[in-house]
Design a protein around this motif. Structure first.
Motif, mmCIF file in Angstrom:
data_model
loop_
_atom_site.group_PDB
_atom_site.id
_atom_site.type_symbol
_atom_site.label_atom_id
_atom_site.label_comp_id
_atom_site.label_asym_id
_atom_site.label_seq_id
_atom_site.Cartn_x
_atom_site.Cartn_y
_atom_site.Cartn_z
ATOM 1 N N ASP A 78 43.988 42.615 37.789
ATOM 2 C CA ASP A 78 42.738 42.617 37.029
ATOM 3 C C ASP A 78 41.961 43.913 37.252
ATOM 4 N N ALA A 81 43.620 46.402 35.044
ATOM 5 C CA ALA A 81 43.236 46.158 33.657
ATOM 6 C C ALA A 81 41.863 46.765 33.390
ATOM 7 N N MET A 110 36.641 40.822 29.766
ATOM 8 C CA MET A 110 36.360 41.865 30.744
ATOM 9 C C MET A 110 35.202 42.780 30.318
ATOM 10 N N GLU B 207 45.521 37.468 34.596
ATOM 11 C CA GLU B 207 45.177 38.501 35.561
ATOM 12 C C GLU B 207 45.396 39.890 34.970
ATOM 13 N N GLY B 210 42.625 41.300 32.950
ATOM 14 C CA GLY B 210 41.371 41.631 33.621
ATOM 15 C C GLY B 210 40.574 40.447 34.115
ATOM 16 N N ILE B 211 41.158 39.251 34.149
ATOM 17 C CA ILE B 211 40.437 38.090 34.679
ATOM 18 C C ILE B 211 40.666 38.033 36.192
ATOM 19 N N PRO B 212 39.617 38.130 36.992
ATOM 20 C CA PRO B 212 39.812 38.036 38.436
ATOM 21 C C PRO B 212 40.125 36.596 38.831
#
Ligand SMILES: Nc1ncnc2c1ncn2[C@@H]1O[C@H](COP(=O)(O)OP(=O)(O)OP(=O)(O)O)[C@@H](O)[C@H]1O
Ligand SMILES: [Mg+2]
Lengths: 264, 350
Positions: A78, A81, A110, B207, B210-212
């Motif tokens: 992440d 990303a 995000m 993930e 960009g998802i933590p």
């Protein structure tokens, strides 16, 4: 070749062992802004492992990865990303029970998503953020010709369209670097042509740097300016499609030993 | 944006209708039935909030009763009349012994303590998946029961605290049902909820977009724990007693059944399943006593669960909500879908 462009990704001496399996040894790669490089190699060569290491899905046994000047060797996916890295998967990994538009919206989270407080308390920026996310997702869906499927569950889509959704979802993160793992796998010639056109179009429109893994030689030779070949976890060579096609080591490793003939 | 109008009115009207119903029930129905309705409401709070972890985020937690216990005990100690505290809990620190809170602040502090507990155990435990997580959260529930049993100066050990003030009534339960459903609904239909669902559907893909993972999971777990803590307080002040075994493994099982039967991720489903399960238990329990056939309700619940798992493995509603509640949202989507350009292209990252 845009060699004068800024360095985007640098991989140095990357190695990955799974127990006794040496999936990757001393792997090096340099990608500059705007490049479209192909990565090929026989089954089990380590291509997907390269992607997993670069994106942080797995940790390397040794070596380093630098992205946009930062050492990201130990970063999480992440975090990568957020730095502008996106990928698709060899075996499609859609959010099957979510609608097509929601799949794409997850990619936008995000940038525009709100935290727990704003969401739970319905603060005014929740509405704004949801609108921004929706607009962005719709832009991508219409660019990909997926508007008709907008509310359909992702799992109900035909295979070729699922690949497109996955690509659109990756683009929704507004990446600098896009890693595509066999985007044309399992597609018929017509769908393959469509996906090639789509890739070159988005590359132009969104200024992307792309690393493309593909078994389909027509796709690779047609789309890439440079190609890296790996075999059994090691880099064999790097060159233009012309050079690669005539390199004896590549012919031996990639096309099998007995036949030394050329190919499409 | 016209599409929003109908929903804008629908939900306030629904809340108002519920309030009128509460008013009517309170003036027409006897106390026994009222308390059953309160239990049903508490079960709704529990099922809907458990849905945050088990339904949205795909974390199979059995720890909900543990968070109820945390909230319940904290609130019970705070609301206990000073005179009874002096009698039952003589070893209590004097600053605590002097407290006698009213229900609302006790509920909130109870909920917050449950949230804190969720943070503390969430970090180590949420790395686990599937049945490992289920076992770990079950372990937490049992450890907590042991802890409560041994913290005698605060909890009176296995005897528990009885004679709590009867502070819970249908209004309080209704208020928290509305708050729980509202918050969970908002979360589900927002970017945060979508990222939770994304984690459930495919962790690696989420993930890489960009998802933590751990932050989002902890958030779901802790938010669920808050409502469980509140429900625990409501429960304790309805039963007017609380013991280490009040919040049991059986309860964890019932709650999971509600989520599975309603449909993992469906708020409407969890609500309806909570109502159904409460009714089954309450209708059957006098029968159990009359016939001396204890355990019938457990058997019926288990058979019901099996049938649902066989014939409708995704539960009554799946992840969806009934169409009439969300249809309008989708029409809005179409209206916005006009701009084809991609103005803010890479602006987001650079
Ligand atoms: N998680 C893992 N555990 C153990 N071995 C693995 C793992 N992932 C990959 N490997 C091994 O590493 C080697 C490289 O695999 P990888 O998936 O990277 O190949 P690939 O080039 O992508 O092949 P393909 O063209 O079939 O997709 C293979 O021998 C594979 O068996
Ligand atoms: Mg592969």
């Amino acid at each position: 070749m845009p060699t004068e462009n800024a360095l985007l990704l640098k991989v140095e001496g990357l190695g990955k062992h799974f127990g006794g399996v040496r999936a990757l040894e001393e792997y090096n790669l340099t990608l500059r802004d705007g490049e479209l490089m192909g990565l090929i190699g026989p089954n089990g060569a380590g291509k997907t492992t390269v992607f997993n290491l670069i994106t942080g899905v797995i940790r390397p046994t040794k070596g380093h990865v630098f992205f946009r000047g930062k050492d990201i060797t130990h970063s999480r996916p992440d975090q990568n990303a957020a730095l502008g890295m996106a990928r698709t998967f060899q075996n499609i990994r859609l959010f099957k029970q979510l609608s097509v538009i929601d799949n794409v919206k997850v990619g936008v989270h995000m940038h525009h998503g709100t935290g727990l407080w704003a969401t739970a308390l319905n603060l005014p920026n929740l509405r704004r953020s949801e609108q921004a996310i929706e607009e962005r997702a719709l832009e991508i869906l219409s660019a990909f010709g997926l508007m008709d499927y907008k509310e359909e569950l992702a799992e109900n889509l035909p295979y070729g369209d699922q690949r497109k959704v996955e690509l659109g979802r990756a683009l929704a993160t507004a990446p600098r670097l896009l890693l595509l793992d066999e985007p044309a796998a399992g597609m018929n010639p017509q769908e393959t042509g469509e996906i090639i056109r789509l890739i070159s179009r988005i590359r132009q429109e969104y200024d992307l740097t792309i690393l493309l893994v593909e078994h389909n030689m027509k796709v690779i030779m047609g789309a890439c300016e440079s190609i890296q070949v790996i075999d059994r976890g090691e880099v064999l060579c790097l060159g233009t499609p012309e050079e690669i096609q005539h390199d004896p080591r590549v012919i031996e490793a990639y096309l099998g030993k007995p036949k030394g003939e050329g190919h499409a | 944006m016209m599409g929003w109008n109908r929903l804008k009115w629908f939900f306030p009207m629904l809340i108002l209708a519920g309030a009128i119903l509460v008013f009517i029930l309170r003036s027409s129905v006897n106390d026994y039935i009222l308390s059953i309705i309160c239990f049903a409401g508490i079960n709704i709070i529990l099922a809907v909030s458990l849905n945050l972890t088990n339904g949205f985020t795909g974390l199979f937690s059995l720890g909900h009763p543990a968070f109820m216990a945390v909230g319940g005990y904290v609130a019970a100690i705070l609301t206990f009349p000073v005179t009874r505290k002096a009698m039952l809990l003589p070893a209590l620190p004097s600053w605590l012994a002097a407290q006698q809170w009213s229900l609302l602040p006790a509920l909130i502090l109870g909920g917050l303590c449950a949230t804190l507990a969720a943070f503390l155990i969430g970090f180590p435990v949420l790395r686990l998946k599937g049945h490992y997580l289920a076992v770990a959260t079950l372990g937490f529930l049992i450890i907590l029961q042991v802890l409560i049993t041994n913290l005698e100066s605060f909890t009176r050990g296995p005897l528990g605290l009885n004679g709590l003030p009867l502070l819970t009534n249908l209004w309080w339960v209704y208020l928290w049902v509305v708050i729980t459903i509202y918050v969970c609904w908002k979360v589900k239909h927002s970017s945060l909820g979508r990222s939770m669902l994304a984690i459930r559907e495919n962790e690696m893909a989420a993930e890489c977009l960009g998802i933590p993972l751990s932050r989002t999971r902890i958030m779901a777990f802790a938010l669920g724990a808050f409502f469980a803590g509140v429900a625990g307080c409501l429960w304790a002040h309805l039963v007017t007693a609380i013991t280490p075994t009040s919040f049991s493994v059986i309860m964890a099982f019932h709650l999971v059944v509600m989520v599975v039967v309603g449909g993992s991720g469906s708020i409407t489903g969890a609500t309806i399943a909570a109502l159904m399960l409460t009714s089954v238990v309450e209708i059957l329990s006098p029968l159990e006593e009359n016939l001396g056939a204890y355990g019938i309700s457990e058997i019926i619940i288990s058979i019901g669960l099996l049938l649902i798992l066989i014939y409708r493995p995704r539960g009554i509603f799946g992840t969806q909500e009934p169409a009439f509640l969300v249809k309008q949202r989708q029409r809005v989507s179409g209206e916005v879908g006009r701009s084809l350009s991609y103005q803010n292209g890479k602006g987001g990252t650079s």
